[in-house]
Motif scaffolding. Structure first.
Motif, PDB file in Angstrom:
ATOM      1  N   ALA A   8      31.449  41.686  78.046  1.00 30.46           N
ATOM      2  CA  ALA A   8      30.489  41.990  79.117  1.00 30.46           C
ATOM      3  C   ALA A   8      29.252  42.682  78.569  1.00 30.46           C
ATOM      4  O   ALA A   8      28.161  42.583  79.163  1.00 30.46           O
ATOM      5  CB  ALA A   8      31.148  42.861  80.182  1.00 30.46           C
ATOM      6  N   SER A   9      29.387  43.379  77.459  1.00 33.19           N
ATOM      7  CA  SER A   9      28.247  44.090  76.883  1.00 33.19           C
ATOM      8  C   SER A   9      27.211  43.148  76.270  1.00 33.19           C
ATOM      9  O   SER A   9      26.098  43.567  75.962  1.00 33.19           O
ATOM     10  CB  SER A   9      28.738  45.079  75.824  1.00 33.19           C
ATOM     11  N   ILE A  10      27.565  41.872  76.082  1.00 35.94           N
ATOM     12  CA  ILE A  10      26.596  40.902  75.543  1.00 35.94           C
ATOM     13  C   ILE A  10      25.504  40.606  76.573  1.00 35.94           C
ATOM     14  O   ILE A  10      24.338  40.395  76.236  1.00 35.94           O
ATOM     15  CB  ILE A  10      27.309  39.597  75.131  1.00 35.94           C
ATOM     16  N   LEU A  11      25.895  40.591  77.843  1.00 40.91           N
ATOM     17  CA  LEU A  11      24.991  40.139  78.907  1.00 40.91           C
ATOM     18  C   LEU A  11      23.782  41.044  79.050  1.00 40.91           C
ATOM     19  O   LEU A  11      22.643  40.554  79.156  1.00 40.91           O
ATOM     20  CB  LEU A  11      25.762  40.053  80.228  1.00 40.91           C
ATOM     21  N   ILE A  12      23.998  42.342  79.067  1.00 49.07           N
ATOM     22  CA  ILE A  12      22.910  43.267  79.410  1.00 49.07           C
ATOM     23  C   ILE A  12      21.746  43.182  78.424  1.00 49.07           C
ATOM     24  O   ILE A  12      20.589  43.000  78.840  1.00 49.07           O
ATOM     25  CB  ILE A  12      23.457  44.694  79.523  1.00 49.07           C
ATOM     26  N   PRO A  13      21.951  43.313  77.101  1.00 50.83           N
ATOM     27  CA  PRO A  13      20.805  43.206  76.189  1.00 50.83           C
ATOM     28  C   PRO A  13      20.157  41.828  76.193  1.00 50.83           C
ATOM     29  O   PRO A  13      18.935  41.715  76.034  1.00 50.83           O
ATOM     30  CB  PRO A  13      21.403  43.541  74.822  1.00 50.83           C
ATOM     31  N   ALA A  14      20.970  40.770  76.368  1.00 53.64           N
ATOM     32  CA  ALA A  14      20.399  39.415  76.399  1.00 53.64           C
ATOM     33  C   ALA A  14      19.462  39.248  77.595  1.00 53.64           C
ATOM     34  O   ALA A  14      18.351  38.719  77.473  1.00 53.64           O
ATOM     35  CB  ALA A  14      21.523  38.383  76.450  1.00 53.64           C
ATOM     36  N   ALA A  15      19.902  39.719  78.774  1.00 50.54           N
ATOM     37  CA  ALA A  15      19.068  39.593  79.980  1.00 50.54           C
ATOM     38  C   ALA A  15      17.823  40.469  79.903  1.00 50.54           C
ATOM     39  O   ALA A  15      16.720  40.040  80.249  1.00 50.54           O
ATOM     40  CB  ALA A  15      19.894  39.956  81.218  1.00 50.54           C
ATOM     41  N   LEU A  16      17.987  41.699  79.400  1.00 48.60           N
ATOM     42  CA  LEU A  16      16.838  42.601  79.319  1.00 48.60           C
ATOM     43  C   LEU A  16      15.824  42.119  78.288  1.00 48.60           C
ATOM     44  O   LEU A  16      14.613  42.289  78.476  1.00 48.60           O
ATOM     45  CB  LEU A  16      17.308  44.010  78.983  1.00 48.60           C
ATOM     46  N   ALA A  17      16.298  41.514  77.195  1.00 52.78           N
ATOM     47  CA  ALA A  17      15.369  40.979  76.192  1.00 52.78           C
ATOM     48  C   ALA A  17      14.543  39.834  76.776  1.00 52.78           C
ATOM     49  O   ALA A  17      13.321  39.760  76.567  1.00 52.78           O
ATOM     50  CB  ALA A  17      16.153  40.504  74.965  1.00 52.78           C
ATOM     51  N   ALA A  18      15.200  38.932  77.530  1.00 51.19           N
ATOM     52  CA  ALA A  18      14.460  37.836  78.167  1.00 51.19           C
ATOM     53  C   ALA A  18      13.479  38.377  79.206  1.00 51.19           C
ATOM     54  O   ALA A  18      12.340  37.908  79.315  1.00 51.19           O
ATOM     55  CB  ALA A  18      15.436  36.859  78.810  1.00 51.19           C
TER      56      ALA A  18
END
Length: 369
Positions: free
Chosen positions: A39-49
């Motif tokens: 689940a921790s993969i989602l947050i940085p990926a979304a915030l980077a986009a």
């Protein structure tokens, strides 16, 4: 597009955090622990986009940000279920497809990017389902085909909506362009209807409308108004001797001289007949009208336009009749003032032409100047 992409990215971050919070309350500790890492993969990926779309970037960079960001988000959602196992395995794969469909529907992006998101979602679903120990390979393929039908239909619907929106936008632009062209055409037609095509000054219709506005009380109050009726002397002889082309050139020159002799924008000149010009002087008394009229007469004579058959002068001259009235005299209408100026012009021609004659209202007869 940027606003929608950023809003969607923030939405999935909030949804991810809420889901983890609810799972922490409702589920045993072990499944929750297994879910935390993927689940921790989602947050940085979304915030980077989301960060990429805060400012304008090249289109290729935006495409990479969307495709990579969505892929990592989908992978994170899928891995949460895969890591927890059991009933969470297939449930989170279905949630992953739901997340992908929302992106396909919401993002106003090029068709190739939409296809990329759909392919990522279906590829992840099929890959994880084929390795799902709880179902047979045939069931995995059947499930993937079922969801593929829905995803493909969503992509097709979104593409059709984009095409229709683009066509609608182009139709609106076309209609606006046509409206602008129609407005311009109407403006040009109105200008042509109020302008003399030879001399470029106002025509008789335009002058009549101006006189009507003045005498019906529109516009500012003035001390009075003057009307000058100007006529080119022996114009027929000029046409007969030098030709109509030279006659037209003479009218253009005379119109220009009269226009340049006016005091300001309140005054107006119009070609009233063949070789007749009518001048309206706003807020003018007899002395000012005399100055303007004499200036017109002398300038036309000084222009030395040839008129060899004229019995008045070897050059073009004009005769001018002038009538002046005060604004507070209700008995003098625009028509009356024009007739008086015309009568004064007639007297000017009788008196030898190339002169200015005033209509004297006190005696009822014109006087020369």
């Amino acid at each position: 597009m940027s606003k929608l992409v950023r809003a969607w990215m923030i939405w999935v971050v909030v949804l991810d955090l809420l889901t983890l919070a609810v799972n922490a309350v409702l589920l045993p500790a072990e499944p929750v622990r297994l879910m935390l890492a993927p689940a921790s993969i989602l947050i940085p990926a979304a915030l980077a986009a989301e960060f990429i779309f805060r400012r304008p970037h090249p289109i290729w960079m935006q495409g990479v940000a969307i495709l990579l960001g969505v892929f990592l988000i989908l992978l994170s959602v899928a891995l949460v279920g895969v890591s927890a196992g059991g009933e969470f395995y297939e449930r989170h794969l279905t949630i992953m497809l739901f997340v992908a469909v929302t992106a396909i529907i919401i993002f106003p992006i090029p068709f190739s990017w939409t296809v990329g998101i759909a392919a990522s979602a279906l590829g992840l679903y099929l890959a994880f389902q084929l390795n799902n120990p709880a179902i047979a390979r045939g069931s995995a393929l059947a499930g993937a085909l079922f969801f593929a039908t829905g995803v493909i239909a969503t992509v097709a619907a979104r593409h059709t909506a984009n095409i229709l929106a683009h066509k609608t936008f182009l139709l609106v632009l076309r209609d606006r362009k046509r409206l602008d062209e129609l407005t311009d055409a109407n403006t040009r037609l109105e200008l042509l209807a109020r302008t003399d095509p030879l001399t470029g000054i106002a025509n008789r219709r335009c002058m009549i409308e101006t006189l009507d506005r003045v005498w019906t009380g529109e516009g500012e109050q003035t001390r009075g108004n003057a009307v000058l009726m100007c006529d080119v002397d022996h114009f027929k002889q000029l046409n007969d001797s030098l030709g109509h082309a030279e006659g037209d050139r003479c009218l253009v020159k005379v119109a220009g001289i009269i226009q340049s002799s006016l005091r300001d924008d309140r005054d107006q000149v119009a070609r009233y007949g063949g070789e007749e010009f009518l001048v309206l002087l706003r807020d003018a008394d007899e002395q000012e009208a005399c100055v303007v009229a004499e200036q017109i007469r002398s300038r036309v004579e000084a222009a030395s336009l040839p008129n060899p058959k004229s019995t008045t002068n070897e050059y073009v001259t004009v005769s001018i009749g002038v009538s002046v009235t005060s604004q507070d005299d209700p008995s003098i209408t625009a028509d009356v003032l024009q007739r008086q100026a015309d009568e004064a012009l007639y007297r000017a021609k009788q008196g030898g032409r190339n002169r200015v004659t005033f209509f004297q209202r006190s005696s009822g007869a014109p006087s020369s100047g």
